[in-house]
Motif scaffolding. Structure first.
Motif, PDB file in Angstrom:
ATOM      1  N   ALA A 182       4.374  -3.760  -3.858  1.00 50.84           N
ATOM      2  CA  ALA A 182       5.244  -3.154  -2.786  1.00 50.84           C
ATOM      3  C   ALA A 182       4.273  -2.423  -1.926  1.00 50.84           C
ATOM      4  O   ALA A 182       3.385  -2.074  -2.063  1.00 50.84           O
ATOM      5  N   GLN A 183       5.010  -2.259  -0.772  1.00 47.52           N
ATOM      6  CA  GLN A 183       4.243  -1.312   0.442  1.00 47.52           C
ATOM      7  C   GLN A 183       4.995   0.051   0.310  1.00 47.52           C
ATOM      8  O   GLN A 183       4.416   0.971   0.569  1.00 47.52           O
ATOM      9  N   ARG A 184       6.280   0.149  -0.062  1.00 45.10           N
ATOM     10  CA  ARG A 184       6.823   1.261  -0.228  1.00 45.10           C
ATOM     11  C   ARG A 184       6.592   1.941  -1.482  1.00 45.10           C
ATOM     12  O   ARG A 184       6.891   1.508  -2.724  1.00 45.10           O
ATOM     13  N   VAL A 185       6.288   3.458  -1.406  1.00 39.94           N
ATOM     14  CA  VAL A 185       6.078   4.243  -2.684  1.00 39.94           C
ATOM     15  C   VAL A 185       7.360   4.382  -3.534  1.00 39.94           C
ATOM     16  O   VAL A 185       7.346   4.287  -4.522  1.00 39.94           O
ATOM     17  N   SER A 186       8.478   4.525  -2.912  1.00 37.51           N
ATOM     18  CA  SER A 186       9.613   4.666  -3.424  1.00 37.51           C
ATOM     19  C   SER A 186       9.989   3.405  -4.463  1.00 37.51           C
ATOM     20  O   SER A 186      10.746   3.547  -5.403  1.00 37.51           O
ATOM     21  N   THR A 187       9.600   2.270  -4.058  1.00 35.04           N
ATOM     22  CA  THR A 187       9.743   1.017  -4.861  1.00 35.04           C
ATOM     23  C   THR A 187       8.988   0.913  -6.229  1.00 35.04           C
ATOM     24  O   THR A 187       9.465   0.427  -7.394  1.00 35.04           O
ATOM     25  N   VAL A 188       7.878   1.809  -6.202  1.00 33.99           N
ATOM     26  CA  VAL A 188       6.759   1.725  -7.397  1.00 33.99           C
ATOM     27  C   VAL A 188       6.778   3.288  -8.118  1.00 33.99           C
ATOM     28  O   VAL A 188       6.418   3.061  -8.993  1.00 33.99           O
ATOM     29  N   ILE A 189       7.683   4.148  -7.549  1.00 27.01           N
ATOM     30  CA  ILE A 189       7.395   5.504  -8.189  1.00 27.01           C
ATOM     31  C   ILE A 189       7.708   5.454  -9.642  1.00 27.01           C
ATOM     32  O   ILE A 189       7.241   6.344 -10.306  1.00 27.01           O
ATOM     33  N   ASP A 190       8.593   4.661 -10.261  1.00 27.28           N
ATOM     34  CA  ASP A 190       9.100   4.804 -11.731  1.00 27.28           C
ATOM     35  C   ASP A 190       8.278   3.815 -12.562  1.00 27.28           C
ATOM     36  O   ASP A 190       8.628   3.802 -13.547  1.00 27.28           O
ATOM     37  N   ALA A 191       7.212   3.051 -12.096  1.00 27.56           N
ATOM     38  CA  ALA A 191       6.838   2.054 -12.812  1.00 27.56           C
ATOM     39  C   ALA A 191       5.954   2.659 -13.873  1.00 27.56           C
ATOM     40  O   ALA A 191       5.432   3.806 -13.721  1.00 27.56           O
ATOM     41  N   ASP A 192       5.897   1.845 -14.918  1.00 29.18           N
ATOM     42  CA  ASP A 192       5.055   2.132 -16.036  1.00 29.18           C
ATOM     43  C   ASP A 192       3.511   2.579 -15.739  1.00 29.18           C
ATOM     44  O   ASP A 192       3.005   3.263 -16.294  1.00 29.18           O
ATOM     45  N   ARG A 193       2.961   1.826 -14.799  1.00 22.47           N
ATOM     46  CA  ARG A 193       1.919   1.754 -14.751  1.00 22.47           C
ATOM     47  C   ARG A 193       1.662   1.088 -13.011  1.00 22.47           C
ATOM     48  O   ARG A 193       2.126   0.243 -12.609  1.00 22.47           O
ATOM     49  N   ILE A 194       1.114   1.955 -12.263  1.00 21.84           N
ATOM     50  CA  ILE A 194       0.678   1.600 -10.898  1.00 21.84           C
ATOM     51  C   ILE A 194      -0.808   1.272 -10.747  1.00 21.84           C
ATOM     52  O   ILE A 194      -1.665   2.131 -11.091  1.00 21.84           O
ATOM     53  N   ILE A 195      -1.233   0.365 -10.070  1.00 25.70           N
ATOM     54  CA  ILE A 195      -2.510  -0.028  -9.660  1.00 25.70           C
ATOM     55  C   ILE A 195      -2.584   0.015  -8.269  1.00 25.70           C
ATOM     56  O   ILE A 195      -2.039  -0.682  -7.582  1.00 25.70           O
ATOM     57  N   VAL A 196      -3.666   0.681  -7.904  1.00 24.67           N
ATOM     58  CA  VAL A 196      -3.816   0.896  -6.454  1.00 24.67           C
ATOM     59  C   VAL A 196      -5.362   0.157  -6.162  1.00 24.67           C
ATOM     60  O   VAL A 196      -6.241   0.193  -6.615  1.00 24.67           O
ATOM     61  N   LEU A 197      -4.998  -0.720  -5.031  1.00 22.40           N
ATOM     62  CA  LEU A 197      -6.058  -1.575  -4.787  1.00 22.40           C
ATOM     63  C   LEU A 197      -6.574  -1.100  -3.434  1.00 22.40           C
ATOM     64  O   LEU A 197      -5.945  -0.829  -2.681  1.00 22.40           O
ATOM     65  N   ASP A 198      -7.850  -1.243  -3.105  1.00 21.11           N
ATOM     66  CA  ASP A 198      -8.460  -0.874  -1.924  1.00 21.11           C
ATOM     67  C   ASP A 198      -9.636  -2.012  -1.731  1.00 21.11           C
ATOM     68  O   ASP A 198     -10.619  -1.950  -2.515  1.00 21.11           O
ATOM     69  N   GLU A 199      -9.411  -2.861  -0.640  1.00 17.15           N
ATOM     70  CA  GLU A 199     -10.580  -3.642  -0.397  1.00 17.15           C
ATOM     71  C   GLU A 199     -10.819  -4.489  -1.668  1.00 17.15           C
ATOM     72  O   GLU A 199     -12.102  -4.693  -1.915  1.00 17.15           O
ATOM     73  N   GLY A 200      -9.959  -5.009  -2.140  1.00 20.19           N
ATOM     74  CA  GLY A 200     -10.075  -6.100  -3.310  1.00 20.19           C
ATOM     75  C   GLY A 200     -10.811  -5.523  -4.504  1.00 20.19           C
ATOM     76  O   GLY A 200     -10.844  -6.202  -5.585  1.00 20.19           O
ATOM     77  N   ARG A 201     -10.702  -4.176  -4.615  1.00 22.69           N
ATOM     78  CA  ARG A 201     -11.205  -3.444  -6.002  1.00 22.69           C
ATOM     79  C   ARG A 201      -9.840  -2.422  -6.403  1.00 22.69           C
ATOM     80  O   ARG A 201      -9.329  -1.956  -5.702  1.00 22.69           O
ATOM     81  N   ILE A 202     -10.102  -2.189  -7.827  1.00 21.16           N
ATOM     82  CA  ILE A 202      -8.998  -1.073  -8.295  1.00 21.16           C
ATOM     83  C   ILE A 202      -9.568   0.066  -7.893  1.00 21.16           C
ATOM     84  O   ILE A 202     -10.736   0.673  -8.492  1.00 21.16           O
ATOM     85  N   ALA A 203      -8.725   1.001  -7.422  1.00 19.53           N
ATOM     86  CA  ALA A 203      -9.030   2.511  -6.827  1.00 19.53           C
ATOM     87  C   ALA A 203      -8.518   3.396  -7.905  1.00 19.53           C
ATOM     88  O   ALA A 203      -8.964   4.633  -7.824  1.00 19.53           O
ATOM     89  N   GLY A 204      -7.420   3.020  -8.671  1.00 16.86           N
ATOM     90  CA  GLY A 204      -6.756   3.797  -9.579  1.00 16.86           C
ATOM     91  C   GLY A 204      -5.720   3.035 -10.327  1.00 16.86           C
ATOM     92  O   GLY A 204      -5.123   2.328  -9.992  1.00 16.86           O
ATOM     93  N   ILE A 205      -5.578   3.581 -11.525  1.00 19.24           N
ATOM     94  CA  ILE A 205      -4.720   2.980 -12.454  1.00 19.24           C
ATOM     95  C   ILE A 205      -4.126   4.196 -13.145  1.00 19.24           C
ATOM     96  O   ILE A 205      -4.540   5.032 -13.729  1.00 19.24           O
ATOM     97  N   GLY A 206      -2.435   4.282 -13.092  1.00 17.99           N
ATOM     98  CA  GLY A 206      -1.777   5.343 -13.878  1.00 17.99           C
ATOM     99  C   GLY A 206      -0.398   5.271 -13.483  1.00 17.99           C
ATOM    100  O   GLY A 206       0.123   4.554 -12.619  1.00 17.99           O
TER     101      GLY A 206
END
Length: 575
Positions: A525-549
């Motif tokens: 998703a592009q919208r934060v509101s769509t992912v805000i309640d997810a059990d796990r959010i993976i943040v990608l930046d230039e093909g790498r994981i910038a954060g998980i939580g």
């Protein structure tokens, strides 16, 4: 082109029958001038009416046999060639269906369409020509020469001069024409590409007022093809007049020198008449050969392009012995996965590791070009990874058959694709045997039932080509319903809520929670509101994981996620 003739094996008996019919037709036609010669030399010269009637009647029977053989051979050759084209078309389509997205990128969609339609039609037409002429043309030529020599060996020297000249003309025209026919197919690909892009992108073209520019682009591609076609047709146009001139000159020469031989008593009138007919048969057989030379080069160019598709080996193949042991239904694990697109300077994603379990919602967010869609396209194995491993149900997906892997997945692509047919047909595409109740339930969860019920024919309403008679949001909801009706182990939503308003988005996500509670869900998703309640959010930046939580954890620990959130939510919403 001969490589494609392996598709004629199922019709070997029919082809043999065609060759037999053509053999008898050629023998009958070669026999007719001799019968006519006998009528002139014996019947007319001696005034034997009974002989004329008897031989004339036999000539009619021979002519009738020749006609029946010709009709039957034409009918069966057309039938075989049509089935031959059908079988190749089926094989090309099946092979294209087995390609990974990488092979589609290499060949191009417009080129695949041309190869499946125009190229196969060229081969089919030439096959009809070959089946009709491959026996009759050589037999008529060789048989005609033998019969002509038997009538008068000295007069046959005319043919010794004429035949090499004709063969030279045919060879010269073919040499000039073959490269141009090959170029025509490439230019036809280009024209198809321009037309396809224009038809698909008509809204964008009109929105940016680029109609005149596209007309110029089309005119250039069209003129390029036309000019090449005119050039090749000019070369081929030389062939028929040259053949006719040679035929007429040959007839004049035979009459001239034949008259001298008749006058000296070395030849009879009937023999000269038969000799002229045999000469015409020889010339006509060469014309048939020349017709084949006109069409074979283009068919050969088409056959090469067809064989390129048939010989192309898919990069993604099923294992010889797929495993069936399962660790947990819907379990997904990425282990240090790296993937690069062919020809790319750097990987699209690098060193990706995470896991997703049934009953959990895993969201993927990141900037444009961060690799979100690339990452999830690796799960159904649209592409093969460079290194690392992707596990589904505890197995590496490369050790599973593609069919079994994809049966586990309900995929909703970034660009919703609908097919021509009813709304029910489009939802049922996810599960072939879905009943009406399942279809309606999936539509309700996807928030599509309201607009469907407002349509005149409800679920039996027709979807136009490409879904042009429904909005972008309606397309997305029908695509989501198609995935839901499948009830898979894994749901993949590739930015599938982007065309929905916030109210519909929220209602859809609330309805989805109970529907997919036993499945693994991955949401891009592009919208934060769509992912805000997810059990796990993976943040990608230039093909790498910038954060998980979780949302809260990432707000504290991941700067990139904070930037994304702050760009979309107000201070009050963040608090």
């Amino acid at each position: 082109m001969f490589k494609l003739f392996r598709f004629l094996k199922p019709y070997a008996m029919v082809v043999t029958g065609i060759l037999v019919l053509l053999f008898f037709q050629s023998i009958a036609e070669l026999y007719l001038p001799t019968l006519m010669s006998d009528i002139v030399n014996t019947g007319i010269v001696k005034g034997d009416t009974n002989y004329i009637l008897r031989i004339g009647g036999f000539m009619l029977i021979v002519a009738a046999v020749s006609g029946v053989c010709t009709i039957l051979a034409s009918f069966f050759s057309s039938k075989v060639a049509t089935k031959f084209g059908r079988d190749i078309r089926k094989e090309v389509f099946s092979r294209a269906e087995s390609f990974s997205l990488n092979e589609f990128d290499k060949v191009g969609t417009a080129s695949l369409i041309t190869r499946t339609t125009n190229d196969i039609m060229q081969v089919q037409q030439v096959t009809i020509l070959i089946l009709r002429m491959m026996i009759s043309a050589p037999l008529m030529c060789i048989g005609g020469i033998i019969m002509a020599v038997s009538k008068d060996a000295e007069l046959s020297l005319i043919l010794v001069v004429v035949i090499p000249v004709l063969a030279g003309i045919i060879a010269l025209v073919a040499t000039k024409g073959v490269p141009l026919f090959k170029a025509m197919q490439v230019k036809l690909d280009k024209l198809n590409l321009v037309v396809r892009e224009n038809l698909i992108g008509i809204r964008v073209i009109r929105a940016f007022n680029r109609i005149d520019d596209e007309k110029i682009r089309f005119t250039e591609a069209n003129s390029d093809l036309t000019n090449t076609a005119i050039k090749v047709n000019k070369i081929m146009a030389v062939l028929m007049p040259a053949m006719i001139i040679m035929m007429n000159l040959t007839s004049v020469a035979i009459v001239w020198f034949g008259g001298i031989r008749i006058d000296s008593g070395k030849m009879q009138v009937g023999d000269m008449m038969a000799f002229i007919q045999y000469a015409m048969q020889i010339m006509f057989s060469l014309i048939m050969v020349s017709m084949m030379f006109v069409m074979i080069p283009r068919a050969e160019a088409s056959a090469v392009r067809i064989n390129e598709v048939l010989d192309m080996k898919p990069e993604i193949n099923d294992p010889t012995e797929p495993k069936n042991t399962e660790k947990e239904r819907g379990y997904i694990e990425f282990k240090d996965v790296t993937f690069s697109y062919p020809g790319a300077e750097q990987p699209a994603i690098s060193n990706i590791s995470f896991s997703a379990k049934p009953g959990e919602i895993t969201a993927i967010i990141g900037g444009t070009g961060s690799g979100k869609s690339t990452l999830i396209s690796l799960i159904p194995r649209f592409y093969d990874i460079d290194s690392g491993s992707i596990l589904v149900d505890g197995m590496d997906i490369r050790e599973m058959s593609q069919e079994n892997l994809r049966k586990k997945i309900g995929f909703v692509p970034q660009k919703a694709v609908l097919f021509t047919g009813t709304i029910s047909d489009n939802i049922r595409y996810g599960k072939e045997d879905a009943n009406d109740m399942e279809i309606r339930h999936a539509a309700e969860i996807a928030q599509a039932s309201e607009f469907v019920s407002n349509m005149k024919e409800g679920y039996d309403s027709m979807i136009a080509q490409g879904g042009s008679n429904v909005s972008g949001g309606q397309k997305q909801r029908l695509a989501i319903a198609r995935a839901l009706v499948r009830r898979p182990e894994i749901f993949i939503f590739d930015d599938s809520f982007s065309a929905l308003d916030f109210k519909t988005d929220a209602k859809l996500r609330a309805a989805l929670k109970s529907e997919i509670k036993d499945s693994t869900a991955i949401i891009v998703a592009q919208r934060v509101s769509t992912v805000i309640d997810a059990d796990r959010i993976i943040v990608l930046d230039e093909g790498r994981i910038a954060g998980i939580g979780t949302h809260k954890a990432l707000l504290n620990d991941c700067e990139i996620y904070r930037e994304i959130v702050s760009s979309q939510l107000s201070e009050e919403e963040l608090a």
